[in-house]
Design a protein around this motif. Structure first.
Motif, PDB file in Angstrom:
ATOM      1  N   GLN A   1       1.045  -1.686   0.233  1.00  0.00           N
ATOM      2  CA  GLN A   1      -0.270   0.133   0.033  1.00  0.00           C
ATOM      3  C   GLN A   1       0.562   1.207  -0.254  1.00  0.00           C
ATOM      4  O   GLN A   1       2.161   1.468  -0.596  1.00  0.00           O
ATOM      5  CB  GLN A   1      -1.378   0.008   0.868  1.00  0.00           C
ATOM      6  N   TRP A   2       0.333   2.294   1.075  1.00  0.00           N
ATOM      7  CA  TRP A   2       1.296   3.570   0.759  1.00  0.00           C
ATOM      8  C   TRP A   2       2.221   3.464   1.926  1.00  0.00           C
ATOM      9  O   TRP A   2       2.819   4.418   2.566  1.00  0.00           O
ATOM     10  CB  TRP A   2       0.586   4.456   1.017  1.00  0.00           C
ATOM     11  N   GLY A   3       3.556   2.370   2.273  1.00  0.00           N
ATOM     12  CA  GLY A   3       3.789   1.833   3.422  1.00  0.00           C
ATOM     13  C   GLY A   3       2.897   2.142   4.553  1.00  0.00           C
ATOM     14  O   GLY A   3       2.200   2.426   4.665  1.00  0.00           O
ATOM     15  N   ASP A   4       3.884   1.987   6.040  1.00  0.00           N
ATOM     16  CA  ASP A   4       3.854   1.669   6.867  1.00  0.00           C
ATOM     17  C   ASP A   4       2.794   1.160   7.115  1.00  0.00           C
ATOM     18  O   ASP A   4       1.895   0.043   8.319  1.00  0.00           O
ATOM     19  CB  ASP A   4       2.517   2.653   7.575  1.00  0.00           C
TER      20      ASP A   4
ATOM     21  N   VAL B   1       0.662   8.505   4.797  1.00  0.00           N
ATOM     22  CA  VAL B   1       0.866   9.840   5.194  1.00  0.00           C
ATOM     23  C   VAL B   1       1.516  10.421   4.446  1.00  0.00           C
ATOM     24  O   VAL B   1       1.528   9.905   3.328  1.00  0.00           O
ATOM     25  CB  VAL B   1       1.704   9.749   6.420  1.00  0.00           C
ATOM     26  N   GLY B   2       1.236  11.967   3.987  1.00  0.00           N
ATOM     27  CA  GLY B   2       1.428  13.623   3.377  1.00  0.00           C
ATOM     28  C   GLY B   2       0.606  13.714   2.421  1.00  0.00           C
ATOM     29  O   GLY B   2      -0.666  12.754   2.749  1.00  0.00           O
ATOM     30  N   SER B   3       0.552  13.964   1.074  1.00  0.00           N
ATOM     31  CA  SER B   3       0.254  14.477   0.500  1.00  0.00           C
ATOM     32  C   SER B   3      -0.289  13.626  -0.523  1.00  0.00           C
ATOM     33  O   SER B   3      -0.293  12.384  -0.678  1.00  0.00           O
ATOM     34  CB  SER B   3      -0.114  15.659  -0.265  1.00  0.00           C
TER      35      SER B   3
ATOM     36  N   LEU C   1       2.396   2.353  -3.933  1.00  0.00           N
ATOM     37  CA  LEU C   1       1.925   3.131  -4.389  1.00  0.00           C
ATOM     38  C   LEU C   1       2.894   4.240  -4.708  1.00  0.00           C
ATOM     39  O   LEU C   1       2.146   5.815  -4.149  1.00  0.00           O
ATOM     40  CB  LEU C   1       0.099   2.927  -3.522  1.00  0.00           C
ATOM     41  N   LEU C   2       3.727   4.076  -3.572  1.00  0.00           N
ATOM     42  CA  LEU C   2       4.558   5.559  -3.455  1.00  0.00           C
ATOM     43  C   LEU C   2       5.821   5.245  -4.679  1.00  0.00           C
ATOM     44  O   LEU C   2       6.447   6.201  -4.410  1.00  0.00           O
ATOM     45  CB  LEU C   2       4.975   5.303  -1.827  1.00  0.00           C
ATOM     46  N   ASP C   3       5.896   3.851  -5.793  1.00  0.00           N
ATOM     47  CA  ASP C   3       6.791   4.082  -6.117  1.00  0.00           C
ATOM     48  C   ASP C   3       6.606   5.249  -7.403  1.00  0.00           C
ATOM     49  O   ASP C   3       5.376   5.067  -7.859  1.00  0.00           O
ATOM     50  CB  ASP C   3       6.720   2.479  -7.285  1.00  0.00           C
TER      51      ASP C   3
ATOM     52  N   ILE D   1       4.273  18.516  -1.529  1.00  0.00           N
ATOM     53  CA  ILE D   1       3.727  17.170  -1.662  1.00  0.00           C
ATOM     54  C   ILE D   1       4.308  16.340  -0.809  1.00  0.00           C
ATOM     55  O   ILE D   1       3.606  15.093  -0.447  1.00  0.00           O
ATOM     56  CB  ILE D   1       5.474  16.051  -3.065  1.00  0.00           C
ATOM     57  N   GLY D   2       4.020  16.565   0.422  1.00  0.00           N
ATOM     58  CA  GLY D   2       3.886  16.380   2.023  1.00  0.00           C
ATOM     59  C   GLY D   2       5.623  14.950   2.040  1.00  0.00           C
ATOM     60  O   GLY D   2       5.196  14.202   2.654  1.00  0.00           O
ATOM     61  N   THR D   3       6.639  15.487   1.093  1.00  0.00           N
ATOM     62  CA  THR D   3       8.164  14.538   1.707  1.00  0.00           C
ATOM     63  C   THR D   3       8.425  14.591   3.494  1.00  0.00           C
ATOM     64  O   THR D   3       7.630  15.074   4.485  1.00  0.00           O
ATOM     65  CB  THR D   3       9.158  14.774   0.982  1.00  0.00           C
ATOM     66  N   THR D   4       9.211  13.368   3.236  1.00  0.00           N
ATOM     67  CA  THR D   4      10.017  13.697   4.299  1.00  0.00           C
ATOM     68  C   THR D   4      10.567  14.813   4.923  1.00  0.00           C
ATOM     69  O   THR D   4      11.406  14.744   6.053  1.00  0.00           O
ATOM     70  CB  THR D   4      10.293  12.280   5.074  1.00  0.00           C
ATOM     71  N   ARG D   5      11.612  15.600   3.971  1.00  0.00           N
ATOM     72  CA  ARG D   5      12.251  16.621   4.419  1.00  0.00           C
ATOM     73  C   ARG D   5      13.612  15.857   4.804  1.00  0.00           C
ATOM     74  O   ARG D   5      14.253  16.726   5.284  1.00  0.00           O
ATOM     75  CB  ARG D   5      11.566  17.683   5.304  1.00  0.00           C
TER      76      ARG D   5
ATOM     77  N   PHE E   1       2.460  12.517  -6.309  1.00  0.00           N
ATOM     78  CA  PHE E   1       2.312  12.171  -4.859  1.00  0.00           C
ATOM     79  C   PHE E   1       3.361  10.667  -4.193  1.00  0.00           C
ATOM     80  O   PHE E   1       2.750   9.732  -3.797  1.00  0.00           O
ATOM     81  CB  PHE E   1       1.568  12.613  -3.870  1.00  0.00           C
ATOM     82  N   VAL E   2       4.332  10.810  -4.541  1.00  0.00           N
ATOM     83  CA  VAL E   2       5.359   9.414  -4.061  1.00  0.00           C
ATOM     84  C   VAL E   2       6.587   9.558  -4.278  1.00  0.00           C
ATOM     85  O   VAL E   2       7.628  10.474  -3.392  1.00  0.00           O
ATOM     86  CB  VAL E   2       5.313   8.555  -5.481  1.00  0.00           C
ATOM     87  N   THR E   3       7.728   8.261  -3.659  1.00  0.00           N
ATOM     88  CA  THR E   3       9.129   8.830  -3.246  1.00  0.00           C
ATOM     89  C   THR E   3      10.004   8.527  -4.438  1.00  0.00           C
ATOM     90  O   THR E   3       9.107   8.268  -5.550  1.00  0.00           O
ATOM     91  CB  THR E   3       9.176   7.605  -2.644  1.00  0.00           C
TER      92      THR E   3
ATOM     93  N   GLY F   1      15.498  15.100   1.954  1.00  0.00           N
ATOM     94  CA  GLY F   1      16.884  15.145   1.068  1.00  0.00           C
ATOM     95  C   GLY F   1      17.083  13.881   0.136  1.00  0.00           C
ATOM     96  O   GLY F   1      17.255  13.412  -0.699  1.00  0.00           O
ATOM     97  N   ILE F   2      15.679  12.897   0.672  1.00  0.00           N
ATOM     98  CA  ILE F   2      15.947  11.568  -0.290  1.00  0.00           C
ATOM     99  C   ILE F   2      15.687  12.361  -2.268  1.00  0.00           C
ATOM    100  O   ILE F   2      16.484  11.917  -2.895  1.00  0.00           O
ATOM    101  CB  ILE F   2      14.440  10.990   0.409  1.00  0.00           C
ATOM    102  N   GLY F   3      14.726  12.914  -2.168  1.00  0.00           N
ATOM    103  CA  GLY F   3      14.396  12.752  -3.576  1.00  0.00           C
ATOM    104  C   GLY F   3      15.755  14.160  -4.180  1.00  0.00           C
ATOM    105  O   GLY F   3      15.902  13.641  -5.521  1.00  0.00           O
ATOM    106  N   PRO F   4      16.485  15.524  -3.684  1.00  0.00           N
ATOM    107  CA  PRO F   4      17.172  15.748  -4.230  1.00  0.00           C
ATOM    108  C   PRO F   4      18.372  15.022  -4.725  1.00  0.00           C
ATOM    109  O   PRO F   4      18.876  14.796  -5.475  1.00  0.00           O
ATOM    110  CB  PRO F   4      17.229  17.024  -3.258  1.00  0.00           C
TER     111      PRO F   4
END
Ligand code: IMP
Length: 429
Positions: free
Chosen positions: A10-13, A272-274, A226-228, A126-130, A236-238, A132-135
């Motif tokens: 699902q969306w993690g967790d 969690v997140g948007s 679902l966050l792939d 996006i509602g990231t965990t902040r 709205f994914v990782t 720095g994963i995406g960058p």
């Protein structure tokens, strides 16, 4: 003998921690293959609670653990996690932890950029965990990342720093931020290198050797399908591929090395997140799921959004990720409801869909079609066999299996390891 990949369906967790810990205790090696310290896995071992973000779950029991090349590694976060574990009596050594020397690093300005972009994005956040994963993944694909192996060659870093600063200084200027301080960065890297390098090696060799010797490998996925980045609810994914196929590429083994794919799914849905969430409940039922399920994020402490089980989404996850069997978790959270619902399809502008559409606007517009079932009043908490489950709960699980077109391999009925109904042992396949 099958290796096992555990992924969120699902969306993690979804409650991966307990199941990963049980499998890790029987594996010879545990490998993380994507994501970074945005993940949050809670393990309860011998009455003690361990919260892991970056380290593979095998580390708590001393099973050799590997951080594969597909992970983005924040070396400072790694150090504090290792130190925190050490305070709980778990010593991490180069024998128990190996890190791919090709991992891309998350650097301090990646974390800054993640936050700056989120704050500037208004409704597009996006509602990231902040973290720095995406960058960091962007720099990896942009071929300007600093990797673990670079820490052993800091005197040869200049061309890489030129590429990095050319890109980031322009971005930072747009946000009113000063350019990257190259000298300070080099000093920080030199300091942390001494901590990271003893763990660093070409781990693909160890993994291939373990495989050749018939050792059991557990691939530990983070987040959920679902966050792939390709198959999830984009944007709205990782920033990584969270599907089981990544286990091979993210660790340096061939695709045949991934045997049984165990998808973890909660008996309801959270996010969690948007981002879109068709079965989200903004009412007292949603509140009740959240309270009973203690739905607060492990990493950020954010309240999770809650809703009914969405069989369309899990069926899609099972298909794109090649899930062999599902571990259904937190069934006891549904105890005591007069009625339980499962989403079996969607309605979109007068049409009926049996899949989740790709466009964000359509994903937000679909209306769930529910099947309603009578709930059960007895407690399922702690059940260890089918005989201990109320008939309605069994009916619910059977209907879930039919709708997702995938068998349930195990049912988890509490955070305790023994409170599990095992239908099919993934390692026995
Ligand atoms: P990022 O991975 O920090 O870039 O965040 C992107 C999205 O993935 C956000 O919606 C996060 O809430 C979500 N996310 C990242 N890691 C996890 C996780 O381990 N569990 C649940 N959601 C996550």
């Amino acid at each position: 003998m099958a290796n096992v990949a555990v992924i969120g369906a699902q969306w993690g967790d979804e409650g991966k921690g307990k199941i990963v810990d049980w499998l890790a205790s029987r594996a010879d090696m545990v490998v993380r293959f994507q994501g970074g310290h945005n993940a949050g896995h809670t393990l309860v071992v011998g009455g003690e609670t361990y919260k892991l973000s970056l380290l593979p779950s095998g580390i708590v029991r001393g099973t050799p653990s590997v951080i594969g090349n597909g992970v983005v590694l924040d070396p400072w976060a790694l150090k504090s996690e290792v130190e925190r574990l050490s305070g709980q009596g778990i010593t991490v050594t180069p024998e128990t932890l190996r890190i791919a020397d090709t991992c891309a690093l998350i650097l301090p300005f990646h974390r800054d950029l993640d936050g700056l972009r989120e704050d500037a994005s208004g409704a597009g956040k996006i509602g990231t965990t902040r973290r720095g994963i995406g960058p960091a993944y962007e720099d990896k694909v942009g071929r300007r990342a600093i990797r673990v192996c670079d820490l052993a060659h800091l005197d040869q870093l200049e061309p890489q720093l030129d590429r990095l600063t050319a890109h980031h200084d322009a971005l930072r200027a747009g946000f009113g931020e000063p350019p990257i301080d190259r000298e300070a960065l080099k000093r920080e890297l030199a300091e942390i290198a001494a901590f990271v390098l003893p763990f660093a090696k070409p781990v693909w060799r160890d993994l291939n050797e373990a495989r050749a010797r018939g050792r059991r490998i557990l691939f530990e996925g983070a987040q959920g399908v679902l966050l792939d980045i390709d198959h999830g609810t984009y944007p709205f994914v990782t920033s990584s591929n969270t599907i089981a196929g990544t286990a091979a590429g993210g660790s340096g083994l061939g695709p045949a090395a991934v045997g049984f794919v165990l998808g973890i799914a909660k008996a309801y849905t959270t996010r969690v997140g948007s981002g879109p969430f068709p079965t989200e409940l903004d009412d007292e039922i949603g509140e009740r799921l959240g309270t009973r399920g203690r739905e607060f994020g492990t990493v950020t402490g954010r309240k999770r959004r809650c809703g009914w089980f969405d069989a369309v989404l899990v069926r899609q996850s099972a298909a794109v990720s090649g899930i062999t069997g599902i571990a259904l978790t937190k069934l006891d959270v549904l105890d005591g409801f007069d009625e339980v619902r499962i989403c079996s399809g969607y309605r979109l502008r007068g049409e009926t869909l049996d899949y989740y559409p790709s466009h964000a606007a359509d994903q937000a517009a679909v209306e769930p079609i529910y099947e309603s079932m009578e709930g059960w009043q007895q407690s399922t908490a702690g059940a260890r066999s089918w005989a201990e489950l109320p008939a309605q709960a069994i009916k619910y699980i059977r209907r879930v299996e039919e709708l997702i077109r995938c068998p349930v391999a195990l049912v988890s009925t509490s955070p305790e390891r023994q409170d599990t109904i095992l239908v099919r042992d993934p390692f026995a396949d």
